[in-house]
Design a protein around this motif. Structure first.
Motif, PDB file in Angstrom:
ATOM      1  N   LEU A  81       0.715  -1.173   0.013  1.00 46.51           N
ATOM      2  CA  LEU A  81      -0.037  -0.062  -0.092  1.00 46.51           C
ATOM      3  C   LEU A  81       0.971   1.159   0.002  1.00 46.51           C
ATOM      4  CD1 LEU A  81      -3.072  -0.755   2.284  1.00 46.51           C
ATOM      5  CD2 LEU A  81      -3.013  -0.679  -0.180  1.00 46.51           C
ATOM      6  N   GLN A  82       2.263   1.250   0.599  1.00 48.63           N
ATOM      7  CA  GLN A  82       2.944   2.267   0.519  1.00 48.63           C
ATOM      8  C   GLN A  82       3.239   2.590  -0.989  1.00 48.63           C
ATOM      9  OE1 GLN A  82       3.460   4.532   2.990  1.00 48.63           O
ATOM     10  NE2 GLN A  82       1.991   3.176   4.553  1.00 48.63           N
ATOM     11  N   ASN A  83       3.406   1.724  -1.822  1.00 46.23           N
ATOM     12  CA  ASN A  83       4.018   1.801  -3.100  1.00 46.23           C
ATOM     13  C   ASN A  83       3.040   1.716  -4.217  1.00 46.23           C
ATOM     14  OD1 ASN A  83       7.008   1.980  -2.411  1.00 46.23           O
ATOM     15  ND2 ASN A  83       6.365   0.270  -1.145  1.00 46.23           N
ATOM     16  N   MET A  84       1.772   1.326  -4.267  1.00 52.41           N
ATOM     17  CA  MET A  84       0.758   1.023  -5.440  1.00 52.41           C
ATOM     18  C   MET A  84       0.446   2.284  -5.775  1.00 52.41           C
ATOM     19  SD  MET A  84      -1.237  -2.518  -4.151  1.00 52.41           S
ATOM     20  CE  MET A  84      -2.067  -2.539  -5.582  1.00 52.41           C
ATOM     21  N   LYS A  85       0.147   2.458  -7.128  1.00 52.84           N
ATOM     22  CA  LYS A  85      -0.315   3.525  -7.919  1.00 52.84           C
ATOM     23  C   LYS A  85      -1.691   3.661  -7.487  1.00 52.84           C
ATOM     24  CE  LYS A  85       0.350   1.388 -11.700  1.00 52.84           C
ATOM     25  NZ  LYS A  85       0.390   1.100 -13.206  1.00 52.84           N
ATOM     26  N   PRO A  86      -2.028   5.110  -7.335  1.00 54.33           N
ATOM     27  CA  PRO A  86      -3.584   5.390  -6.908  1.00 54.33           C
ATOM     28  C   PRO A  86      -4.545   4.774  -8.375  1.00 54.33           C
ATOM     29  CG  PRO A  86      -2.116   7.289  -6.872  1.00 54.33           C
ATOM     30  CD  PRO A  86      -1.378   6.236  -7.393  1.00 54.33           C
ATOM     31  N   GLY A  87      -5.687   4.254  -7.990  1.00 58.55           N
ATOM     32  CA  GLY A  87      -6.550   3.515  -8.864  1.00 58.55           C
ATOM     33  C   GLY A  87      -6.265   2.029  -9.219  1.00 58.55           C
ATOM     34  N   SER A  88      -5.173   1.706  -8.532  1.00 55.25           N
ATOM     35  CA  SER A  88      -4.762   0.348  -8.817  1.00 55.25           C
ATOM     36  C   SER A  88      -5.718  -0.720  -7.746  1.00 55.25           C
ATOM     37  CB  SER A  88      -3.291   0.076  -8.765  1.00 55.25           C
ATOM     38  OG  SER A  88      -2.725   0.171  -7.187  1.00 55.25           O
ATOM     39  N   LEU A  89      -5.493  -2.128  -8.218  1.00 56.53           N
ATOM     40  CA  LEU A  89      -6.380  -3.068  -7.481  1.00 56.53           C
ATOM     41  C   LEU A  89      -5.641  -3.899  -6.726  1.00 56.53           C
ATOM     42  CD1 LEU A  89      -9.139  -4.271  -6.912  1.00 56.53           C
ATOM     43  CD2 LEU A  89      -8.998  -5.437  -9.174  1.00 56.53           C
ATOM     44  N   LEU A  90      -5.802  -4.183  -5.526  1.00 55.55           N
ATOM     45  CA  LEU A  90      -5.062  -5.188  -4.499  1.00 55.55           C
ATOM     46  C   LEU A  90      -6.267  -6.244  -4.339  1.00 55.55           C
ATOM     47  CD1 LEU A  90      -3.068  -6.511  -2.811  1.00 55.55           C
ATOM     48  CD2 LEU A  90      -3.793  -4.757  -0.839  1.00 55.55           C
ATOM     49  N   ILE A  91      -6.009  -7.541  -4.383  1.00 59.56           N
ATOM     50  CA  ILE A  91      -6.668  -8.821  -4.234  1.00 59.56           C
ATOM     51  C   ILE A  91      -6.085  -9.740  -3.419  1.00 59.56           C
ATOM     52  CG2 ILE A  91      -7.989 -10.706  -5.300  1.00 59.56           C
ATOM     53  CD1 ILE A  91      -8.321  -8.969  -7.675  1.00 59.56           C
ATOM     54  N   ASP A  92      -6.697  -9.787  -2.284  1.00 57.87           N
ATOM     55  CA  ASP A  92      -5.749 -10.583  -1.179  1.00 57.87           C
ATOM     56  C   ASP A  92      -6.571 -12.099  -1.213  1.00 57.87           C
ATOM     57  OD1 ASP A  92      -4.345 -11.703   0.711  1.00 57.87           O
ATOM     58  OD2 ASP A  92      -5.344 -10.919   2.344  1.00 57.87           O
ATOM     59  N   HIS A  93      -5.963 -13.063  -1.851  1.00 57.63           N
ATOM     60  CA  HIS A  93      -6.333 -14.517  -1.576  1.00 57.63           C
ATOM     61  C   HIS A  93      -6.146 -15.369  -0.292  1.00 57.63           C
ATOM     62  CE1 HIS A  93      -8.441 -14.379  -5.629  1.00 57.63           C
ATOM     63  NE2 HIS A  93      -7.365 -14.315  -6.102  1.00 57.63           N
ATOM     64  N   THR A  94      -5.365 -14.653   0.496  1.00 53.59           N
ATOM     65  CA  THR A  94      -5.017 -15.317   1.689  1.00 53.59           C
ATOM     66  C   THR A  94      -6.310 -15.568   2.650  1.00 53.59           C
ATOM     67  OG1 THR A  94      -2.820 -14.158   1.750  1.00 53.59           O
ATOM     68  CG2 THR A  94      -3.211 -15.436   3.686  1.00 53.59           C
ATOM     69  N   THR A  95      -6.361 -16.877   3.321  1.00 50.75           N
ATOM     70  CA  THR A  95      -7.391 -16.769   4.258  1.00 50.75           C
ATOM     71  C   THR A  95      -7.047 -16.263   5.494  1.00 50.75           C
ATOM     72  OG1 THR A  95      -8.200 -19.050   3.562  1.00 50.75           O
ATOM     73  CG2 THR A  95      -8.761 -18.461   5.784  1.00 50.75           C
ATOM     74  N   SER A  96      -7.726 -15.113   5.929  1.00 50.89           N
ATOM     75  CA  SER A  96      -6.976 -14.213   7.093  1.00 50.89           C
ATOM     76  C   SER A  96      -8.013 -13.698   7.828  1.00 50.89           C
ATOM     77  CB  SER A  96      -6.445 -13.070   6.287  1.00 50.89           C
ATOM     78  OG  SER A  96      -5.696 -12.189   7.259  1.00 50.89           O
ATOM     79  N   SER A  97      -7.905 -12.751   8.721  1.00 53.40           N
ATOM     80  CA  SER A  97      -8.774 -12.229   9.611  1.00 53.40           C
ATOM     81  C   SER A  97      -9.621 -11.309   9.045  1.00 53.40           C
ATOM     82  CB  SER A  97      -7.978 -11.786  10.954  1.00 53.40           C
ATOM     83  OG  SER A  97      -8.652 -10.622  11.485  1.00 53.40           O
TER      84      SER A  97
END
Length: 296
Positions: A81-97
């Motif tokens: 998140l400190q480095n991603m471009k504005p407007g980009s998309l992050l998809i977390d497939h990890t089973t997490s909290s």
């Protein structure tokens, strides 16, 4: 074509990323153990650092082990998140909290980054055969942006609600699987002890009301003595622990879940945490002094 980053190329992540490469996407990949990415590099992927992936990708996928890994990869000062471009998309497939998924969503909004918590179900086979169930939390905008990509390895893809709802759905999934795994190993133990042909039992039961994924996929592995992981015991214990934490928070009593968690903890205590979840048969064998498979 959009640039895609993939972080976490383990048992399932490697197959999921491979489907995207074969679909023609340009992938940068990262794994803490670089050798686990070699097969993807041979297909054309480029190995890069987390910050490099974040800065150059339109969409970044994560498929790591534990919530602590998710937090480090996504929220740390050197994270996505400190480095991603504005407007980009992050998809977390990890089973997490679920609470971590909500926190990530809140932080991503500050950076103008879209985010989905999107855990999957289907194991190693589902990943290889591109028929995973993907349960998603997040906005409709983010979901629509990521849907075409996820279709390359997912068969049933459903937006379940806002941030955290994907993780809540996956916890529900794990609670159901926990009980089915116990039923599978206990049923096969009974069948073998009573002198039945256990392979015939599996084939027959999978045509009736007892049919389920655990019996169909893991039952034959148990009989062969194949305890190699499609899903690691230690990762399942992590999931069950999160489920119990959520139950405590909601004042919800699920005694079956608590019992199964204890059975799987005993596998870790016996040094079997890196086995597949079907290694639960070892607990029943030790309790009864029996062997279900001569190869086990």
């Amino acid at each position: 074509m959009m640039k895609v980053g993939w972080i976490g190329t383990g048992i399932m992540g490697r197959s999921m990323a491979e489907h995207l490469i074969k679909a023609g996407y340009s992938l940068q990949v990262y794994n803490r153990t670089p050798s686990k990415s070699e097969s993807l590099i041979e297909l054309g992927a480029k190995f890069a650092s987390i910050s490099e992936i974040a800065q150059s990708s339109d969409v970044v996928f994560t498929m790591v082990g534990y919530p602590s890994d998710v937090e480090e990869v996504i929220l740390s000062p050197l994270g996505l998140l400190q480095n991603m471009k504005p407007g980009s998309l992050l998809i977390d497939h990890t089973t997490s909290s679920p609470s971590l998924a909500v926190r990530i969503s809140q932080e991503a909004e500050k950076k103008n980054v879209l985010v989905l918590d999107a855990p999957v179900s289907g194991g190693d086979i589902g990943a290889r055969e591109a028929r995973l169930a993907i349960m998603i939390g997040g906005s409709e905008e983010a979901f629509n942006r990521g849907l075409e990509l996820m279709k390359h390895y997912g068969k049933n893809i459903e937006l379940m609600g806002p941030a955290g709802c994907g993780q809540h759905t996956k916890i529900t999934n794990q609670i159901v699987i926990a009980s089915s795994m116990v039923g599978m190993v206990e049923g096969l133990s009974y069948a073998v002890k009573s002198g039945l042909d256990a392979e015939k039992v599996i084939n027959l039961l999978n045509t009736g009301a007892a049919a389920n994924f655990s019996l169909k996929v893991y039952g034959p592995r148990v009989l062969r003595g194949d305890l190699e992981p499609g899903f690691l015991v230690e990762h399942f214990v992590k999931d069950l622990g999160m489920a119990l934490e959520e139950c405590k928070r909601m004042n919800l009593s699920l005694p079956g879940l608590a019992m199964v968690n204890q059975l799987y903890l005993s596998l870790i205590a016996n040094g079997e945490g890196r086995k597949g979840t079907q290694a639960l048969i070892k607990v029943i064998e030790r309790l009864n002094g029996i062997k279900i498979s001569p190869n086990n």
